[in-house]
Design a protein around this motif. Structure first.
Motif, short mmCIF file in Angstrom:
data_model
loop_
_atom_site.label_atom_id
_atom_site.label_comp_id
_atom_site.label_asym_id
_atom_site.label_seq_id
_atom_site.Cartn_x
_atom_site.Cartn_y
_atom_site.Cartn_z
N GLU A 200 -23.20 -4.66 -37.80
CA GLU A 200 -23.76 -3.53 -37.06
C GLU A 200 -23.15 -3.44 -35.67
OE1 GLU A 200 -28.01 -1.63 -35.57
OE2 GLU A 200 -27.95 -3.77 -36.06
N ILE A 201 -23.02 -4.58 -35.00
CA ILE A 201 -22.40 -4.60 -33.67
C ILE A 201 -20.98 -4.07 -33.74
CG2 ILE A 201 -21.52 -6.16 -31.87
CD1 ILE A 201 -24.09 -7.88 -32.38
N GLU A 202 -20.23 -4.53 -34.72
CA GLU A 202 -18.85 -4.06 -34.86
C GLU A 202 -18.80 -2.57 -35.18
OE1 GLU A 202 -14.75 -5.62 -36.87
OE2 GLU A 202 -16.50 -5.56 -38.19
N ALA A 203 -19.69 -2.11 -36.06
CA ALA A 203 -19.71 -0.68 -36.42
C ALA A 203 -20.06 0.19 -35.21
CB ALA A 203 -20.71 -0.44 -37.55
N LEU A 204 -20.98 -0.27 -34.37
CA LEU A 204 -21.32 0.47 -33.15
C LEU A 204 -20.13 0.53 -32.21
CD1 LEU A 204 -24.87 -1.02 -32.63
CD2 LEU A 204 -24.37 1.44 -32.91
N TRP A 205 -19.41 -0.59 -32.08
CA TRP A 205 -18.24 -0.63 -31.22
C TRP A 205 -17.15 0.32 -31.75
CZ3 TRP A 205 -13.11 -2.12 -31.92
CH2 TRP A 205 -12.34 -2.19 -30.73
N ILE A 206 -16.92 0.29 -33.05
CA ILE A 206 -15.92 1.18 -33.65
C ILE A 206 -16.33 2.65 -33.45
CG2 ILE A 206 -14.94 1.97 -35.85
CD1 ILE A 206 -14.96 -1.06 -36.69
N GLU A 207 -17.60 2.95 -33.67
CA GLU A 207 -18.08 4.32 -33.46
C GLU A 207 -17.83 4.76 -32.02
OE1 GLU A 207 -22.22 6.93 -33.71
OE2 GLU A 207 -22.19 4.92 -34.56
N TYR A 208 -18.11 3.88 -31.07
CA TYR A 208 -17.86 4.20 -29.66
C TYR A 208 -16.37 4.45 -29.44
CZ TYR A 208 -17.38 3.77 -24.64
OH TYR A 208 -17.05 4.00 -23.32
N GLU A 209 -15.53 3.56 -29.93
CA GLU A 209 -14.09 3.68 -29.72
C GLU A 209 -13.52 4.94 -30.36
OE1 GLU A 209 -11.82 1.82 -27.93
OE2 GLU A 209 -13.61 0.89 -27.08
N GLU A 210 -13.98 5.29 -31.55
CA GLU A 210 -13.46 6.48 -32.24
C GLU A 210 -13.97 7.76 -31.60
OE1 GLU A 210 -14.36 5.81 -36.39
OE2 GLU A 210 -12.65 4.42 -36.59
N ASP A 211 -15.12 7.73 -30.96
CA ASP A 211 -15.68 8.86 -30.21
C ASP A 211 -15.72 10.14 -31.04
OD1 ASP A 211 -16.85 10.10 -28.04
OD2 ASP A 211 -14.96 10.44 -26.98
N GLN A 212 -16.30 10.05 -32.24
CA GLN A 212 -16.36 11.21 -33.13
C GLN A 212 -17.77 11.71 -33.40
OE1 GLN A 212 -13.53 12.82 -34.41
NE2 GLN A 212 -12.54 11.47 -32.92
N THR A 213 -18.79 10.98 -32.93
CA THR A 213 -20.18 11.37 -33.20
C THR A 213 -20.84 11.85 -31.91
OG1 THR A 213 -21.08 9.16 -32.75
CG2 THR A 213 -20.34 9.61 -35.02
N ARG B 111 -31.42 8.17 -30.07
CA ARG B 111 -31.45 7.38 -28.82
C ARG B 111 -31.32 5.89 -29.07
NH1 ARG B 111 -35.93 8.01 -24.76
NH2 ARG B 111 -37.16 7.65 -26.60
N THR B 112 -31.99 5.40 -30.11
CA THR B 112 -31.93 3.96 -30.40
C THR B 112 -30.49 3.55 -30.67
OG1 THR B 112 -34.18 3.96 -31.26
CG2 THR B 112 -32.76 2.12 -31.91
N ARG B 113 -29.77 4.35 -31.41
CA ARG B 113 -28.36 4.07 -31.68
C ARG B 113 -27.56 4.08 -30.38
NH1 ARG B 113 -25.84 3.28 -35.98
NH2 ARG B 113 -23.61 3.58 -36.23
N CYS B 114 -27.85 5.03 -29.50
CA CYS B 114 -27.15 5.11 -28.22
C CYS B 114 -27.44 3.90 -27.34
CB CYS B 114 -27.53 6.39 -27.48
SG CYS B 114 -26.92 7.89 -28.28
N ILE B 115 -28.69 3.45 -27.32
CA ILE B 115 -29.05 2.27 -26.54
C ILE B 115 -28.26 1.07 -27.06
CG2 ILE B 115 -30.91 0.64 -25.99
CD1 ILE B 115 -32.82 3.19 -26.22
N LYS B 116 -28.25 0.89 -28.36
CA LYS B 116 -27.50 -0.22 -28.96
C LYS B 116 -26.01 -0.11 -28.64
CE LYS B 116 -30.49 -1.06 -32.98
NZ LYS B 116 -30.48 -1.06 -34.47
N MET B 117 -25.47 1.10 -28.78
CA MET B 117 -24.05 1.30 -28.51
C MET B 117 -23.72 0.99 -27.05
SD MET B 117 -21.76 4.69 -29.41
CE MET B 117 -22.59 4.87 -30.99
N ALA B 118 -24.58 1.41 -26.15
CA ALA B 118 -24.37 1.17 -24.73
C ALA B 118 -24.31 -0.33 -24.42
CB ALA B 118 -25.46 1.83 -23.90
N ILE B 119 -25.15 -1.11 -25.09
CA ILE B 119 -25.19 -2.54 -24.76
C ILE B 119 -24.15 -3.37 -25.52
CG2 ILE B 119 -27.56 -2.49 -23.95
CD1 ILE B 119 -28.39 -3.85 -26.57
#
Length: 186
Positions: A113-126, A59-67
């Motif tokens: 970390e911000i960039e990695a979260l953005w990339i993770e969101y964009e790639e939509d693989q997790t 959830r913490t990762r999701c909260i960060k990714m959302a923001i």
């Protein structure tokens, strides 16, 4: 904290402030009076991520990714599928925006970390990125339902473009409730 680090943070926060002032394009194009900002959207997504009851999800990762998922829009604007910009071009613009943001923060650990979260969101693989994509669209239709009430508009296109795309069962239950309430109004 050194003066140069503090300066970088203040520069970054000034970029983030643009998200508070930038209204979401889809609502502007739909004639909504006083539409939400990009920041408003990301804030409610963060709250939604907090409400997820799924031990398999970080959830913490999701909260960060959302923001951070729309952070680049502070520099490139809110580009919708109806703006005549290809997905490839939109991604390129946003990726450059994220690079500029990372550079603003001096390529620090937090910036990475911000960039990695953005990339993770964009790639939509997790699982986490899948959930945040669901939250993005669920928040949009929640807002559409609220605007249908407050602005007395029919915003079917927002619902039509999201039908059948939700993957997480809890988010799907929220979507079902949104549809139930919308149906009850008709």
């Amino acid at each position: 904290m050194s003066q140069s680090k503090a300066s970088s943070v203040i520069d970054f926060l000034s970029i983030v402030e643009r998200l508070k002032r930038t209204k979401r394009t889809g609502w502007i194009n739909s004639g909504i009076s006083g539409p939400e900002s990009i920041s408003d959207h990301m804030y409610r997504m963060g709250i939604m991520a907090m409400l997820i009851e799924d031990e398999s999800i970080d959830r913490t990762r999701c909260i960060k990714m959302a923001i951070v998922h729309d952070l680049a829009e502070a520099l490139v604007g809110d580009i919708t599928p109806f703006d005549g910009v290809s997905k490839t071009e939109k991604y390129a613009r946003e990726k450059q925006g994220m690079r500029d943001i990372v550079d603003t923060l001096g390529n620090s650990t937090v910036a990475q970390e911000i960039e990695a979260l953005w990339i993770e969101y964009e790639e939509d693989q997790t699982n986490e990125s899948h959930l945040v994509h669901d939250l993005d669209k669920c928040e949009m239709i929640q807002q559409a339902m609220e605007y249908e009430i407050s602005d007395k508009k029919q915003l079917d296109s927002f619902f039509n473009t999201t039908k059948g795309i939700f993957r997480h069962p809890q988010v799907q239950s929220w979507v079902d409730e949104i549809y139930r309430r919308r149906q009850a109004r008709d």
